[in-house]
Design a protein around this motif. Structure first.
Motif, mmCIF file in Angstrom:
data_model
loop_
_atom_site.group_PDB
_atom_site.id
_atom_site.type_symbol
_atom_site.label_atom_id
_atom_site.label_comp_id
_atom_site.label_asym_id
_atom_site.label_seq_id
_atom_site.Cartn_x
_atom_site.Cartn_y
_atom_site.Cartn_z
ATOM 1 N N MET A 86 0.802 -1.216 0.000
ATOM 2 C CA MET A 86 0.000 0.000 0.000
ATOM 3 C C MET A 86 0.843 1.278 0.000
ATOM 4 N N ALA A 87 2.154 1.139 0.100
ATOM 5 C CA ALA A 87 3.014 2.322 0.180
ATOM 6 C C ALA A 87 2.917 3.126 -1.108
ATOM 7 N N GLY A 88 2.523 4.372 -0.973
ATOM 8 C CA GLY A 88 2.402 5.243 -2.135
ATOM 9 C C GLY A 88 2.682 6.679 -1.724
ATOM 10 N N ILE A 89 3.963 7.004 -1.577
ATOM 11 C CA ILE A 89 4.324 8.356 -1.147
ATOM 12 C C ILE A 89 5.494 8.926 -1.940
ATOM 13 N N ALA A 90 6.361 8.076 -2.480
ATOM 14 C CA ALA A 90 7.566 8.556 -3.165
ATOM 15 C C ALA A 90 7.204 9.502 -4.307
ATOM 16 N N GLY A 91 7.856 10.654 -4.327
ATOM 17 C CA GLY A 91 7.638 11.647 -5.364
ATOM 18 C C GLY A 91 6.498 12.612 -5.083
ATOM 19 N N ALA A 92 5.827 12.454 -3.944
ATOM 20 C CA ALA A 92 4.723 13.355 -3.609
ATOM 21 C C ALA A 92 5.249 14.761 -3.323
ATOM 22 N N GLU A 93 4.406 15.749 -3.579
ATOM 23 C CA GLU A 93 4.745 17.145 -3.327
ATOM 24 C C GLU A 93 3.803 17.703 -2.271
ATOM 25 N N ILE A 94 4.334 18.543 -1.397
ATOM 26 C CA ILE A 94 3.540 19.217 -0.359
ATOM 27 C C ILE A 94 3.367 20.672 -0.779
ATOM 28 N N HIS A 95 2.119 21.123 -0.837
ATOM 29 C CA HIS A 95 1.795 22.495 -1.227
ATOM 30 C C HIS A 95 1.009 23.175 -0.101
ATOM 31 N N ILE A 96 1.244 24.465 0.086
ATOM 32 C CA ILE A 96 0.556 25.238 1.119
ATOM 33 C C ILE A 96 0.100 26.559 0.515
ATOM 34 N N GLY A 97 -1.151 26.943 0.792
ATOM 35 C CA GLY A 97 -1.638 28.230 0.305
ATOM 36 C C GLY A 97 -3.091 28.451 0.631
ATOM 37 N N ASP A 98 -3.643 29.521 0.082
ATOM 38 C CA ASP A 98 -5.024 29.916 0.364
ATOM 39 C C ASP A 98 -6.005 29.572 -0.750
ATOM 40 N N SER A 99 -5.517 29.096 -1.880
ATOM 41 C CA SER A 99 -6.395 28.813 -3.008
ATOM 42 C C SER A 99 -6.846 27.353 -2.994
ATOM 43 N N ASP A 100 -8.131 27.139 -3.296
ATOM 44 C CA ASP A 100 -8.597 25.763 -3.474
ATOM 45 C C ASP A 100 -8.765 25.436 -4.960
ATOM 46 N N ARG A 101 -8.242 26.338 -5.819
ATOM 47 C CA ARG A 101 -8.254 26.081 -7.269
ATOM 48 C C ARG A 101 -7.429 24.827 -7.559
ATOM 49 N N ASN A 102 -7.905 23.992 -8.439
ATOM 50 C CA ASN A 102 -7.261 22.710 -8.750
ATOM 51 C C ASN A 102 -7.040 21.907 -7.462
#
Length: 164
Positions: A86-102
């Motif tokens: 079930m491991a599925g994390i490699a290459g993931a990106e973390i994003h932070i902000g105020d927009s819920d666009r996309n």
């Protein structure tokens, strides 16, 4: 006779300091691109495999926590599953902000997850980034995203409004 009232407003954002930083994700609302296991499992404070979130295998799977108000973010902790299948994390990106666009995936990037060992927790410093949404997206086709716990360590930003 028409009377117009024009107000001049001053917005002051008071940034919290590093004292009192806590896991603000615990009070958030989590969603994800598909629900093999529910998104809220990743912010329930339980790190065991019985309480992980998983998406289906799909293109660009994502997970998001809405912190309900803008926050100053110090660190993000991600705990990986113990299950190799079930491991599925490699290459993931973390994003932070105020927009819920996309779904919030276009917000500024804090970090990229190269890999996290099975069952391990890794800390990603976000150095005081600010935002309401924390997103984790695993770009690519035929990907799955699994998260056993996501800790978002920060403080709310207080907005003071003064109008004349």
């Amino acid at each position: 006779m028409l009377v117009f009232y024009a107000a001049t407003c001053l917005w002051l954002v008071v940034e919290a300091g590093v004292t009192g930083v806590h896991n603000v994700a615990l009070n958030g609302v989590a969603t994800q691109s598909s629900n093999r296991q529910k998104a809220g499992n990743a912010i329930d404070g339980i790190t065991g495999d019985k309480s992980c979130s998983w998406t289906e295998v799909e293109a660009d799977p994502w997970w998001r926590v809405d912190l309900r108000e803008k926050h100053w973010i110090g660190d993000i902790n991600i705990t990986n599953t113990n299950r190799k299948d079930m491991a599925g994390i490699a290459g993931a990106e973390i994003h932070i902000g105020d927009s819920d666009r996309n779904h919030g995936n276009d917000n500024p990037k804090c970090a990229t997850v190269e890999t996290i060992q099975l069952g391990a927790t890794q800390t990603f410093p976000c150095n005081g980034m600010q935002g309401r949404y924390v997103n984790i997206i695993r770009p690519g086709n035929d990907k799955q995203l699994s998260l056993c716990e996501v800790g978002v360590f920060g403080q709310p930003l207080f907005v003071i409004e003064a109008c004349e």
